[in-house]
Design a protein around this motif. Structure first.
Motif, PDB file in Angstrom:
ATOM      1  N   VAL A   1       0.685  -1.004   0.040  1.00 22.61           N
ATOM      2  CA  VAL A   1      -0.236  -0.306  -0.381  1.00 22.61           C
ATOM      3  C   VAL A   1       0.612   1.145   0.354  1.00 22.61           C
ATOM      4  N   ASP A   2       1.999   1.002   1.132  1.00 26.15           N
ATOM      5  CA  ASP A   2       2.789   2.329   0.811  1.00 26.15           C
ATOM      6  C   ASP A   2       3.654   2.596   0.016  1.00 26.15           C
ATOM      7  N   ASP A   3       4.357   1.826  -1.297  1.00 28.33           N
ATOM      8  CA  ASP A   3       4.621   1.381  -2.479  1.00 28.33           C
ATOM      9  C   ASP A   3       3.908   2.254  -3.629  1.00 28.33           C
ATOM     10  N   ASN A   4       2.559   1.207  -3.319  1.00 28.87           N
ATOM     11  CA  ASN A   4       2.047   2.261  -4.399  1.00 28.87           C
ATOM     12  C   ASN A   4       1.237   3.684  -4.276  1.00 28.87           C
ATOM     13  N   GLU A   5       1.217   4.102  -2.870  1.00 27.02           N
ATOM     14  CA  GLU A   5       0.843   5.387  -2.768  1.00 27.02           C
ATOM     15  C   GLU A   5       1.925   7.009  -3.093  1.00 27.02           C
ATOM     16  N   ALA A   6       3.330   6.002  -2.922  1.00 27.25           N
ATOM     17  CA  ALA A   6       4.618   6.641  -3.214  1.00 27.25           C
ATOM     18  C   ALA A   6       4.549   6.634  -5.408  1.00 27.25           C
ATOM     19  N   VAL A   7       4.341   5.848  -5.722  1.00 27.55           N
ATOM     20  CA  VAL A   7       4.474   5.667  -7.188  1.00 27.55           C
ATOM     21  C   VAL A   7       3.720   6.113  -7.820  1.00 27.55           C
ATOM     22  N   TRP A   8       2.322   5.629  -6.933  1.00 26.69           N
ATOM     23  CA  TRP A   8       0.591   6.721  -7.469  1.00 26.69           C
ATOM     24  C   TRP A   8      -0.162   6.764  -6.806  1.00 26.69           C
ATOM     25  N   PRO A   9       0.156   7.988  -6.424  1.00 25.29           N
ATOM     26  CA  PRO A   9      -0.187   9.224  -5.465  1.00 25.29           C
ATOM     27  C   PRO A   9      -1.888   9.506  -5.897  1.00 25.29           C
ATOM     28  N   GLY A  10      -2.569   9.572  -5.001  1.00 30.13           N
ATOM     29  CA  GLY A  10      -3.910   9.502  -5.885  1.00 30.13           C
ATOM     30  C   GLY A  10      -4.884   8.576  -6.073  1.00 30.13           C
ATOM     31  N   PHE A  11      -3.938   7.427  -6.214  1.00 33.52           N
ATOM     32  CA  PHE A  11      -4.637   5.937  -7.441  1.00 33.52           C
ATOM     33  C   PHE A  11      -5.681   5.623  -5.642  1.00 33.52           C
ATOM     34  N   TRP A  12      -5.079   5.254  -5.096  1.00 33.67           N
ATOM     35  CA  TRP A  12      -6.521   4.651  -4.450  1.00 33.67           C
ATOM     36  C   TRP A  12      -7.523   5.350  -4.018  1.00 33.67           C
ATOM     37  N   ASP A  13      -7.995   6.897  -4.067  1.00 30.29           N
ATOM     38  CA  ASP A  13      -8.507   8.004  -4.086  1.00 30.29           C
ATOM     39  C   ASP A  13      -9.210   7.494  -4.983  1.00 30.29           C
ATOM     40  N   LEU A  14      -8.967   7.480  -6.239  1.00 32.32           N
ATOM     41  CA  LEU A  14     -10.132   7.112  -7.540  1.00 32.32           C
ATOM     42  C   LEU A  14     -10.341   5.940  -7.596  1.00 32.32           C
ATOM     43  N   TYR A  15      -9.676   4.996  -7.004  1.00 28.84           N
ATOM     44  CA  TYR A  15     -10.459   3.890  -6.976  1.00 28.84           C
ATOM     45  C   TYR A  15     -11.655   3.693  -6.264  1.00 28.84           C
ATOM     46  N   ARG A  16     -11.127   4.425  -4.929  1.00 22.29           N
ATOM     47  CA  ARG A  16     -12.396   3.770  -3.716  1.00 22.29           C
ATOM     48  C   ARG A  16     -13.467   4.991  -4.475  1.00 22.29           C
ATOM     49  N   GLU A  17     -13.805   6.032  -4.913  1.00 20.19           N
ATOM     50  CA  GLU A  17     -14.576   6.833  -5.458  1.00 20.19           C
ATOM     51  C   GLU A  17     -15.412   5.910  -6.601  1.00 20.19           C
ATOM     52  N   ALA A  18     -14.534   5.296  -7.332  1.00 20.42           N
ATOM     53  CA  ALA A  18     -15.353   4.292  -8.284  1.00 20.42           C
ATOM     54  C   ALA A  18     -16.090   3.613  -7.595  1.00 20.42           C
ATOM     55  N   ASP A  19     -15.714   2.174  -6.564  1.00 21.01           N
ATOM     56  CA  ASP A  19     -15.982   1.322  -6.151  1.00 21.01           C
ATOM     57  C   ASP A  19     -17.475   1.735  -5.674  1.00 21.01           C
ATOM     58  N   ALA A  20     -17.167   3.317  -5.243  1.00 24.32           N
ATOM     59  CA  ALA A  20     -18.545   3.679  -4.091  1.00 24.32           C
ATOM     60  C   ALA A  20     -19.671   3.616  -5.668  1.00 24.32           C
ATOM     61  N   ILE A  21     -19.545   4.778  -6.305  1.00 22.52           N
ATOM     62  CA  ILE A  21     -19.956   5.273  -8.280  1.00 22.52           C
ATOM     63  C   ILE A  21     -20.649   3.725  -8.191  1.00 22.52           C
ATOM     64  N   LEU A  22     -19.723   2.604  -8.573  1.00 21.39           N
ATOM     65  CA  LEU A  22     -20.357   1.295  -9.265  1.00 21.39           C
ATOM     66  C   LEU A  22     -21.536   0.855  -7.845  1.00 21.39           C
ATOM     67  N   ARG A  23     -21.734   0.972  -6.802  1.00 19.26           N
ATOM     68  CA  ARG A  23     -21.995  -0.469  -5.672  1.00 19.26           C
ATOM     69  C   ARG A  23     -23.100   0.650  -6.472  1.00 19.26           C
ATOM     70  N   GLU A  24     -23.781   2.274  -5.895  1.00 18.24           N
ATOM     71  CA  GLU A  24     -24.762   2.870  -6.408  1.00 18.24           C
ATOM     72  C   GLU A  24     -25.297   2.671  -7.856  1.00 18.24           C
TER      73      GLU A  24
END
Length: 515
Positions: free
Chosen positions: A442-465
Motif C-alpha cells: 500500500v505504501d509503495d503504491n501511494e509513493a509511485v501512484w499518489p492518489g490512485f487509491w482515492d480514484l479507486y475508492r470513488e469508482a467503487d462507491a459509484i459502481l455500487r450505487e
C-alpha cells in the motif's frame, strides 16, 4: 614502437595522476552524496533500503578515508607509488581493454537496472559517474599514447574511418547486450530469481525455493501479438505454468474430452490468468474443482490475459462468438485494470501502455521509409486526438465505460443464449487488517501512484450505487476486509488460498446459471 612508456614518461604521468587523485575521489564522493536523496525517496522494501544505505555508508566512509590518506601523504610519494600501476596500464592494449570493460559494465547495468528495478535508475547514473572518473584516470595514464595515436592518424579519411569503426563497435555492443539481456528473457528470469515475495501455496504451504522457481518461470514468459486485443501469453510448458499454442492458460479439468459438458468461459486480466498461482490453483481452476465437487459437470476455459481491460474482454468474447465458440456461461472478472489504465493515461477507455502502441506504429512508418531507428519516437498521448475512443479520466467516466461494455456484452450474450456473471474483483485497498508485507504494498503504491487509491475508492462507491440490485453482478471488493492473514502478493494479485475464497464466492452463481 615501444610497448611501454619510458621511465620519464611514466614518472610524468604518475605525477599527473597523483595530483588528480584527490579531485577524482572528491568527485566520486559528491556523486554518491547527490544520489542519497533519490535512495531515500525511491519506493522499495525497508530491508532493501537498509542494505543500500549500509553500502552507501561504507562507500562514503571509504572515499573519506581515501581522501584523508591522499592529503596526508606528499604528492611525490604518491607519484612513486603510482608509477608501477601507470607502467602496467600503459602497456599496449591494456587501457583499451579496460575502457571497453567499463563500457560493458555500464551497458549491463543499464539493461539490468532498467529491466529489474526501474526505481533504482539513480544507481545506474552513479555507476556511470564513477565510470567517467575511471575513464578520466585512464586518459591521464595513457595520455601520451593517445596523443601519439592522433599524430599517426592525422589523415582525415583515416581518422574518420577509425572513429566510425569505434562508433559502430559501440552500437554493436549495445545491440548485442540488448538482445542477450532482453531478447532471451534473461532479465525476466533474473527478475524472477530475485523476487522477494515468498508465495504461500494452497493449504498455507510456504516454500521459498519453489517460490523462486515459480517467479523465474513466470519471468521467462513473453507476450505475443494477437489481433484486435494486442497481446496474449506465448505458449510455454513448465513445472508451474503451462500455456497452449492459442495463448490460453491450462485450467484444471474434471470432465473427459469426449464428455458432453457445458462450457464456462472466464475473461479478465492477470488475476484471472493467475499471476502468482500454479495452473491448478487459478480462480477458473478452483471454480472447476468446486463445480465438480457439487456434481455439476462443466468444462472451464481461462481466457484471461495479462493487463486486459474490460474493452479487450468484450472484444475477445465477441471474437469467440463470431467463431461459433459459444459457452453456456461467461464470467467477466475485473475492475482494477480499467482504473489503472485511467490513472496511467489520465483518460478512460484505453488499454494499458497505449503510448507504446502509438510509438510502435510510427516506428513502423519510419522503418518503411528507410530510416534507421535506435529509440522510440518522442510521441505522447497528447500528440494524438483520441476523442473517438476515450473520455475524461475520472472515476465516474471509468465506471461509465465499464458499465457500457457490460451492456454490450449482455446484448451479445442474449443474442447467442449465453448467461453472464460480472465480478468486481477484490483489492488490497479494502483489506482492513493488513500484514506488514501488505501494508508495504500500500505504501509503495501511494509513493509511485499518489492518489490512485482515492480514484479507486470513488469508482467503487459509484459502481455500487449504479448496479444495486442487478442479479448478474457480484461485488467482491471487500471480500477480504476482515481477513488478518497474508492474502495479497501485491496490490491486487492474491495467493492460491485467496483464489479459492474468490472461487467459493463465484461458484454458486455459476452453478445456478448452469442449472
Amino acid at each position: 614502437m615501444p610497448t611501454t612508456l619510458d621511465s620519464s614518461g611514466a614518472s610524468a604521468r604518475s605525477h599527473l595522476l597523483a595530483r588528480s587523485a584527490f579531485a577524482l575521489v572528491f568527485l566520486a564522493f559528491v556523486g554518491m552524496l547527490v544520489t542519497v536523496p533519490f535512495l531515500l525517496s525511491a519506493p522499495m522494501r525497508a530491508n532493501m533500503r537498509t542494505l543500500l544505505l549500509v553500502i552507501y555508508g561504507v562507500g562514503l566512509l571509504g572515499l573519506i578515508g581515501a581522501g584523508i590518506l591522499l592529503l596526508r601523504k606528499p604528492i611525490e610519494q604518491w607519484a612513486v607509488s603510482f608509477q608501477p600501476l601507470v607502467s602496467r596500464l600503459s602497456r599496449r592494449g591494456v587501457a583499451i581493454i579496460l575502457i571497453f570493460f567499463i563500457l560493458e559494465v555500464d551497458l549491463v547495468a543499464l539493461f539490468l537496472i532498467r529491466g529489474l528495478t526501474p526505481n533504482l535508475m539513480f544507481v545506474f547514473f552513479l555507476i556511470l559517474w564513477w565510470s567517467i572518473l575511471l575513464l578520466a584516470a585512464l586518459l591521464i595514464i595513457v595520455g601520451d599514447q593517445i596523443s601519439a595515436w592522433f599524430n599517426r592518424t592525422r589523415s582525415l579519411w583515416s581518422s574518420i574511418g577509425i572513429t566510425l569503426a569505434a562508433l559502430f563497435g559501440l552500437l554493436i555492443l549495445y545491440l548485442v547486450n540488448g538482445f542477450l539481456l532482453e531478447g532471451t528473457s534473461l532479465i525476466g528470469r533474473l527478475r524472477g530469481t530475485t523476487d522477494y515475495r515468498v508465495l504461500t501455496f494452497f493449504g498455507g504451504e510456504v516454500d521459498a525455493e519453489r517460490s523462486r522457481e515459480y517467479w523465474a518461470e513466470l519471468g521467462g514468459i513473453q507476450a505475443q501479438w494477437l489481433p484486435y486485443t494486442y497481446s496474449r501469453i506465448q505458449p510455454v510448458q513448465g513445472q508451474y505454468i503451462n500455456v497452449a499454442t492459442n495463448g490460453l492458460r491450462q485450467t484444471a479439468s474434471f470432465v473427459d474430452a469426449e464428455t458432453d459438458a457445458p462450457d464456462v468461459f472466464f475473461f479478465g486480466g492477470s488475476t484471472v490468468w493467475g499471476d502468482g498461482s500454479r495452473d491448478d490453483y487459478t480462480i477458473p481452476s478452483q471454480v472447476a474443482r468446486l463445480l465438480d465437487e457439487r456434481g455439476q459437470a462443466a468444462r472451464v476455459t481461462n481466457f484471461g490475459q495479462v493487463a486486459y481491460v474490460s474493452t479487450q474482454d468484450l472484444i475477445l468474447f465477441q471474437l469467440q462468438l463470431a467463431q461459433g465458440n459459444v459457452p453456456e456461461v461467461a464470467v467477466f472478472y475485473g475492475g482494477f485494470n480499467d482504473l489503472a489504465s485511467t490513472y496511467i493515461h489520465q483518460a478512460a477507455g484505453l488499454p494499458h501502455n497505449e503510448v507504446n502502441r502509438i510509438q510502435e506504429f510510427y516506428v513502423g512508418r519510419l522503418l518503411d521509409a528507410g530510416q534507421i531507428i535506435l529509440a522510440r519516437p518522442r510521441i505522447t498521448l497528447d500528440d494524438v486526438d483520441l476523442s473517438l475512443v476515450t473520455s475524461e479520466g475520472t472515476a465516474e467516466e471509468t465506471v461509465n465505460r465499464y458499465l457500457e461494455n457490460i451492456r454490450i456484452i449482455r446484448a451479445l450474450a442474449a443474442e447467442y443464449g449465453v448467461r453472464t456473471l460480472f465480478v468486481w474483483q477484490p483489492t488490497l485497498l479494502f483489506k482492513e487488517n493488513r500484514t506488514p508485507e501488505e501494508q508495504q504494498f500500500v505504501d509503495d503504491n501511494e509513493a509511485v501512484w499518489p492518489g490512485f487509491w482515492d480514484l479507486y475508492r470513488e469508482a467503487d462507491a459509484i459502481l455500487r450505487e449504479r448496479i444495486d440490485g442487478e442479479s448478474d453482478f457480484l461485488i467482491l471488493s471487500d471480500l477480504f476486509s476482515d481477513e488478518s492473514g497474508y492474502i495479497f502478493i501485491d496490490r491486487v494479485h492474491i495467493i492460491e488460498d485467496g483464489n479459492f475464497r474468490v472461487a467459493q464466492a463465484i461458484e454458486p452463481h455459476v452453478a445456478t446459471l448452469l442449472e
